[in-house]
Design an enzyme around this catalytic site. Structure first.
Site, PDB file in Angstrom:
ATOM      1  N   LYS A  11       7.692  44.087  50.456  1.00  0.00           N
ATOM      2  CA  LYS A  11       7.530  45.523  50.164  1.00  0.00           C
ATOM      3  C   LYS A  11       6.637  46.070  51.272  1.00  0.00           C
ATOM      4  O   LYS A  11       5.434  46.280  51.099  1.00  0.00           O
ATOM      5  CB  LYS A  11       6.927  45.719  48.770  1.00  0.00           C
ATOM      6  CG  LYS A  11       7.081  47.122  48.231  1.00  0.00           C
ATOM      7  CD  LYS A  11       6.770  47.175  46.742  1.00  0.00           C
ATOM      8  CE  LYS A  11       6.652  48.589  46.223  1.00  0.00           C
ATOM      9  NZ  LYS A  11       7.890  49.381  46.299  1.00  0.00           N
TER      10      LYS A  11
HETATM   11  N1  PPE Z   1      13.707  48.578  45.627  1.00  0.00           N
HETATM   12  C1  PPE Z   1      12.882  49.312  46.400  1.00  0.00           C
HETATM   13  C2  PPE Z   1      13.279  49.602  47.785  1.00  0.00           C
HETATM   14  C3  PPE Z   1      11.677  49.771  45.865  1.00  0.00           C
HETATM   15  O1  PPE Z   1      10.858  50.496  46.623  1.00  0.00           O
HETATM   16  C4  PPE Z   1      11.359  49.517  44.514  1.00  0.00           C
HETATM   17  C5  PPE Z   1      10.092  50.036  43.914  1.00  0.00           C
HETATM   18  C6  PPE Z   1      12.260  48.733  43.744  1.00  0.00           C
HETATM   19  C7  PPE Z   1      13.421  48.287  44.347  1.00  0.00           C
HETATM   20  C8  PPE Z   1      11.956  48.348  42.343  1.00  0.00           C
HETATM   21  O2  PPE Z   1      10.929  47.405  42.278  1.00  0.00           O
HETATM   22  P1  PPE Z   1       9.956  47.271  41.019  1.00  0.00           P
HETATM   23  O3  PPE Z   1       9.077  48.464  41.018  1.00  0.00           O
HETATM   24  O4  PPE Z   1       9.215  46.000  41.243  1.00  0.00           O
HETATM   25  O5  PPE Z   1      10.813  47.207  39.811  1.00  0.00           O
HETATM   26  N2  PPE Z   1       9.665  51.286  44.428  1.00  0.00           N
HETATM   27  C9  PPE Z   1       8.295  51.708  44.246  1.00  0.00           C
HETATM   28  C10 PPE Z   1       7.918  52.859  45.144  1.00  0.00           C
HETATM   29  C11 PPE Z   1       8.296  54.236  44.747  1.00  0.00           C
HETATM   30  C12 PPE Z   1       7.689  55.290  45.654  1.00  0.00           C
HETATM   31  O6  PPE Z   1       8.311  56.347  45.848  1.00  0.00           O
HETATM   32  O7  PPE Z   1       6.556  55.080  46.162  1.00  0.00           O
HETATM   33  C13 PPE Z   1       7.979  51.931  42.785  1.00  0.00           C
HETATM   34  O8  PPE Z   1       8.881  52.126  41.966  1.00  0.00           O
HETATM   35  O9  PPE Z   1       6.798  51.874  42.438  1.00  0.00           O
END
Ligand code: PPE
Length: 306
Positions: free
Chosen positions: A158
């Site tokens: 991330k």
């Molecule tokens: N893919 C991506 C690219 C991503 O950024 C997130 C979270 C996910 C999948 C889902 O991951 P999880 O939160 O572990 O279920 N994106 C974060 C950032 C959002 C933002 O705009 O800043 C979030 O949901 O916190």
């Protein structure tokens, strides 16, 4: 945005306005940072809980490992600091954002001996895709931008730099009048959205994209487990945009987006054009879990009180 009082900065609580870095900070120029996003929920018993805190902190440290960044804190220490930051700000419910970044030192791509610094900020954050999204579902479009190739950027990290790809797709989707973008991988299969993982439901089977070109979402993992516990068949398998078009239901998962139904993709109505029964059932189960209503999943909650 709604600010709070304190930000944890390398072990110290500093005031929101004083949490600053130099404009020649390496991460600002080259995107050399890793971060997390978690949600803290007010629970039914009056306390609060961060959802899957330890898993998020473990992913932060793994993201740093992938990027060869040495965070001078353990994942346990960062987890404790997240709870301290919520308590210092008296936040019963909100978003938690740890970020580790290559700081100020030498200029140039090579990060060399520049320090790796860490901050943790918390703030109140409502429904990510709009107030009605969770109930009514959203309209999405396939992006003209492919999700980055697995050997271009490291999709399992991330990493801040990865979000340039997300920003390109998100801006395009919003300016074209959609709520979010669906991104395809470089082979043409459905990958993920700009900040969410993707699920479809067809003929009773739930499908989500495999852990290849996507971030391993912690909400994704939670929903897969919840669905299996409810007796559904869940397949982690590649699928195409046309399979998505003829799905009965579809939804996104993510910490910020929680579990958001999708009602339209590329002007094709998905199923009945509203949150479907499987989506609704999983969404209900998810919100019960995060609010501490399901003792079976208590180990996913890091409890704290204000
Ligand atoms: N893919 C991506 C690219 C991503 O950024 C997130 C979270 C996910 C999948 C889902 O991951 P999880 O939160 O572990 O279920 N994106 C974060 C950032 C959002 C933002 O705009 O800043 C979030 O949901 O916190």
């Amino acid at each position: 945005m709604q600010t709070t009082q304190f930000i944890w900065f390398d072990g110290k609580m500093v005031s929101w306005d004083e949490a600053r870095v130099h404009v020649l900070c390496h991460a600002l120029h080259y995107g050399s940072a890793v971060f997390e996003g978690m949600r803290a929920y007010a629970c039914v018993d009056g306390g609060s809980a961060v959802f899957r805190l330890n898993d998020h902190c473990a992913r932060l440290v793994n993201s740093a490992k992938i990027l060869r960044m040495d965070i001078p804190h353990t994942k346990e220490h960062i987890a404790e600091a997240c709870l301290e930051t919520l308590q210092a700000n008296k936040l019963k419910e909100g978003y938690v954002r740890p970020l580790s970044f290559v700081g100020y030192g030498e200029m140039g791509v090579y990060p060399g001996a520049n320090p790796v610094q860490t901050i943790i900020a918390v703030w109140p954050w409502g429904a990510y895709l709009g107030a009605e999204a969770l109930e009514k579902g959203i309209r999405v479009k396939t992006s003209s931008f492919a999700r980055m190739h697995v050997n271009t950027l490291m999709t399992k990290a991330k990493a801040s730099g990865n979000y340039i790809n997300s920003i390109l797709a998100k801006v395009e989707a919003k300016e074209d009048g959609y709520d979010e973008a669906v991104m395809l991988d470089t082979a043409g299969f459905v990958s993920e959205a700009t900040g969410e993982n993707i699920f479809i439901v067809r003929e009773g089977i739930i499908k989500t994209t495999p852990w290849t070109s996507i971030l391993g979402g912690i909400t994704r993992d939670s929903v897969v487990k919840l669905a299996r516990d409810l007796g559904y068949t869940v397949e982690e398998q590649q699928f195409t945009r046309d399979e998505f078009y003829i799905a009965d239901e579809a939804f996104f998962t993510g910490t910020a987006a929680e579990l958001t139904p999708i009602r339209e993709l590329d002007r094709r109505v998905i199923g009945a054009g509203q949150a479907g029964p499987v989506t609704k059932r999983l969404q209900k189960a998810f919100f019960e879990v995060v609010k501490g209503e399901k003792p079976k999943y208590a180990s996913w909650l890091s409890r704290y009180s204000i």
